[in-house]
Design a protein around this motif. Structure first.
Motif, PDB file in Angstrom:
ATOM      1  N   GLY A   1      39.835   6.250  46.471  1.00 51.73           N
ATOM      2  CA  GLY A   1      40.431   5.409  45.434  1.00 51.73           C
ATOM      3  C   GLY A   1      41.703   4.719  45.891  1.00 51.73           C
ATOM      4  N   ARG A   2      41.858   4.555  47.200  1.00 52.69           N
ATOM      5  CA  ARG A   2      43.071   3.974  47.762  1.00 52.69           C
ATOM      6  C   ARG A   2      42.777   2.605  48.371  1.00 52.69           C
ATOM      7  NH1 ARG A   2      44.732   8.617  51.814  1.00 52.69           N
ATOM      8  NH2 ARG A   2      46.396   7.153  52.358  1.00 52.69           N
ATOM      9  N   PRO A   3      43.797   1.734  48.475  1.00 51.06           N
ATOM     10  CA  PRO A   3      43.599   0.444  49.150  1.00 51.06           C
ATOM     11  C   PRO A   3      43.243   0.663  50.619  1.00 51.06           C
ATOM     12  CG  PRO A   3      45.744   0.528  48.041  1.00 51.06           C
ATOM     13  CD  PRO A   3      45.151   1.891  47.961  1.00 51.06           C
ATOM     14  N   TRP A   4      42.492  -0.273  51.191  1.00 51.63           N
ATOM     15  CA  TRP A   4      42.032  -0.128  52.573  1.00 51.63           C
ATOM     16  C   TRP A   4      43.177  -0.015  53.564  1.00 51.63           C
ATOM     17  CZ3 TRP A   4      43.241  -3.484  56.481  1.00 51.63           C
ATOM     18  CH2 TRP A   4      43.766  -4.723  56.111  1.00 51.63           C
ATOM     19  N   ASN A   5      44.318  -0.597  53.264  1.00 52.67           N
ATOM     20  CA  ASN A   5      45.444  -0.621  54.205  1.00 52.67           C
ATOM     21  C   ASN A   5      46.506   0.427  53.871  1.00 52.67           C
ATOM     22  OD1 ASN A   5      46.345  -1.825  51.888  1.00 52.67           O
ATOM     23  ND2 ASN A   5      47.215  -3.629  52.886  1.00 52.67           N
ATOM     24  N   ASP A   6      46.120   1.460  53.146  1.00 54.76           N
ATOM     25  CA  ASP A   6      47.048   2.499  52.719  1.00 54.76           C
ATOM     26  C   ASP A   6      47.167   3.633  53.732  1.00 54.76           C
ATOM     27  OD1 ASP A   6      48.837   3.637  50.834  1.00 54.76           O
ATOM     28  OD2 ASP A   6      47.238   4.924  50.057  1.00 54.76           O
ATOM     29  N   CYS A   7      46.588   3.484  54.882  1.00 53.96           N
ATOM     30  CA  CYS A   7      46.562   4.534  55.899  1.00 53.96           C
ATOM     31  C   CYS A   7      47.573   4.189  56.994  1.00 53.96           C
ATOM     32  CB  CYS A   7      45.150   4.612  56.468  1.00 53.96           C
ATOM     33  SG  CYS A   7      44.897   5.991  57.553  1.00 53.96           S
ATOM     34  N   HIS A   8      48.528   5.101  57.241  1.00 55.96           N
ATOM     35  CA  HIS A   8      49.595   4.834  58.208  1.00 55.96           C
ATOM     36  C   HIS A   8      49.905   6.086  59.028  1.00 55.96           C
ATOM     37  CE1 HIS A   8      50.441   1.130  56.010  1.00 55.96           C
ATOM     38  NE2 HIS A   8      50.432   1.845  54.901  1.00 55.96           N
ATOM     39  N   GLY A   9      50.617   5.879  60.115  1.00 59.89           N
ATOM     40  CA  GLY A   9      51.166   6.978  60.897  1.00 59.89           C
ATOM     41  C   GLY A   9      50.145   7.999  61.351  1.00 59.89           C
ATOM     42  N   ASP A  10      50.483   9.279  61.155  1.00 59.99           N
ATOM     43  CA  ASP A  10      49.622  10.372  61.613  1.00 59.99           C
ATOM     44  C   ASP A  10      48.256  10.351  60.937  1.00 59.99           C
ATOM     45  OD1 ASP A  10      51.561  11.270  63.367  1.00 59.99           O
ATOM     46  OD2 ASP A  10      52.334  12.806  61.991  1.00 59.99           O
ATOM     47  N   GLU A  11      48.221   9.960  59.670  1.00 60.65           N
ATOM     48  CA  GLU A  11      46.943   9.891  58.969  1.00 60.65           C
ATOM     49  C   GLU A  11      46.034   8.865  59.646  1.00 60.65           C
ATOM     50  OE1 GLU A  11      45.147   9.394  54.460  1.00 60.65           O
ATOM     51  OE2 GLU A  11      47.026   8.373  54.939  1.00 60.65           O
ATOM     52  N   LYS A  12      46.588   7.716  60.027  1.00 67.84           N
ATOM     53  CA  LYS A  12      45.796   6.679  60.684  1.00 67.84           C
ATOM     54  C   LYS A  12      45.342   7.138  62.066  1.00 67.84           C
ATOM     55  CE  LYS A  12      45.764   1.729  61.580  1.00 67.84           C
ATOM     56  NZ  LYS A  12      46.509   0.479  61.405  1.00 67.84           N
ATOM     57  N   LYS A  13      46.219   7.827  62.783  1.00 63.98           N
ATOM     58  CA  LYS A  13      45.851   8.355  64.107  1.00 63.98           C
ATOM     59  C   LYS A  13      44.699   9.355  63.983  1.00 63.98           C
ATOM     60  CE  LYS A  13      50.430   7.847  66.122  1.00 63.98           C
ATOM     61  NZ  LYS A  13      51.631   8.572  66.553  1.00 63.98           N
ATOM     62  N   ALA A  14      44.775  10.229  62.993  1.00 64.55           N
ATOM     63  CA  ALA A  14      43.710  11.214  62.783  1.00 64.55           C
ATOM     64  C   ALA A  14      42.406  10.524  62.390  1.00 64.55           C
ATOM     65  CB  ALA A  14      44.128  12.217  61.717  1.00 64.55           C
ATOM     66  N   LEU A  15      42.508   9.493  61.569  1.00 65.59           N
ATOM     67  CA  LEU A  15      41.327   8.748  61.164  1.00 65.59           C
ATOM     68  C   LEU A  15      40.708   8.029  62.358  1.00 65.59           C
ATOM     69  CD1 LEU A  15      39.787   8.315  58.531  1.00 65.59           C
ATOM     70  CD2 LEU A  15      41.126   6.259  58.159  1.00 65.59           C
ATOM     71  N   ARG A  16      41.536   7.497  63.232  1.00 70.24           N
ATOM     72  CA  ARG A  16      41.052   6.835  64.449  1.00 70.24           C
ATOM     73  C   ARG A  16      40.320   7.831  65.343  1.00 70.24           C
ATOM     74  NH1 ARG A  16      39.018   2.399  66.647  1.00 70.24           N
ATOM     75  NH2 ARG A  16      40.661   1.183  67.501  1.00 70.24           N
ATOM     76  N   ALA A  17      40.866   9.042  65.455  1.00 72.97           N
ATOM     77  CA  ALA A  17      40.220  10.071  66.268  1.00 72.97           C
ATOM     78  C   ALA A  17      38.852  10.441  65.677  1.00 72.97           C
ATOM     79  CB  ALA A  17      41.112  11.304  66.380  1.00 72.97           C
ATOM     80  N   ARG A  18      38.766  10.548  64.351  1.00 70.03           N
ATOM     81  CA  ARG A  18      37.484  10.841  63.692  1.00 70.03           C
ATOM     82  C   ARG A  18      36.483   9.719  63.927  1.00 70.03           C
ATOM     83  NH1 ARG A  18      39.362  12.060  57.798  1.00 70.03           N
ATOM     84  NH2 ARG A  18      37.299  11.219  57.362  1.00 70.03           N
ATOM     85  N   PHE A  19      36.951   8.470  63.826  1.00 69.35           N
ATOM     86  CA  PHE A  19      36.094   7.306  64.050  1.00 69.35           C
ATOM     87  C   PHE A  19      35.570   7.284  65.487  1.00 69.35           C
ATOM     88  CE2 PHE A  19      35.823   2.842  65.506  1.00 69.35           C
ATOM     89  CZ  PHE A  19      34.796   2.399  64.691  1.00 69.35           C
ATOM     90  N   ASP A  20      36.467   7.494  66.449  1.00 67.52           N
ATOM     91  CA  ASP A  20      36.056   7.495  67.859  1.00 67.52           C
ATOM     92  C   ASP A  20      35.061   8.614  68.149  1.00 67.52           C
ATOM     93  OD1 ASP A  20      37.633   5.269  68.352  1.00 67.52           O
ATOM     94  OD2 ASP A  20      39.301   6.433  69.180  1.00 67.52           O
TER      95      ASP A  20
END
Length: 108
Positions: free
Chosen positions: A63-82
């Motif tokens: 339920g969050r905007p697509w660009n609401d991911c920053h910092g460590d959360e974004k890094k963790a999400l990138r690792a999951r995506f990869d």
């Protein structure tokens, strides 16, 4: 009654069409699968993986905007995506096409 995928925040008609093609007919199915399994199905059905698209799905399901991911959360999400991309093995046909492109055999 089933709810369209496009009713989920950040997900529009193009994602809805891709989901339908991947066997995810509605928002309820997408929510039940979760972002990782759903995105794996999308890639498996031929959609090109894209980190921002993955983020939009993850954030939308929260339920969050697509660009609401920053910092460590974004890094963790990138690792999951990869990791997700690495788990989805390329078919022999994909590998052949990649090699043909690499050596310049196919017309561009």
């Amino acid at each position: 009654m089933r709810t369209p995928v496009s009713t989920i925040r950040n997900l529009g008609p193009a994602v809805e069409a891709a989901c339908t093609a991947a066997g995810i007919p509605d928002a309820e199915t997408l929510r039940a699968l979760g972002a990782e399994a759903a995105y794996a199905k999308l890639i498996g059905s031929g959609m090109k993986p894209h980190f921002i698209g993955y983020c939009a799905m993850v954030m939308g399901l929260q339920g969050r905007p697509w660009n609401d991911c920053h910092g460590d959360e974004k890094k963790a999400l990138r690792a999951r995506f990869d990791s997700l991309k690495a788990q989805i093995a390329a078919t022999p046909e994909d590998e052949l096409e990649r090699l043909l492109d690499e050596i310049g055999v196919r017309a561009r």
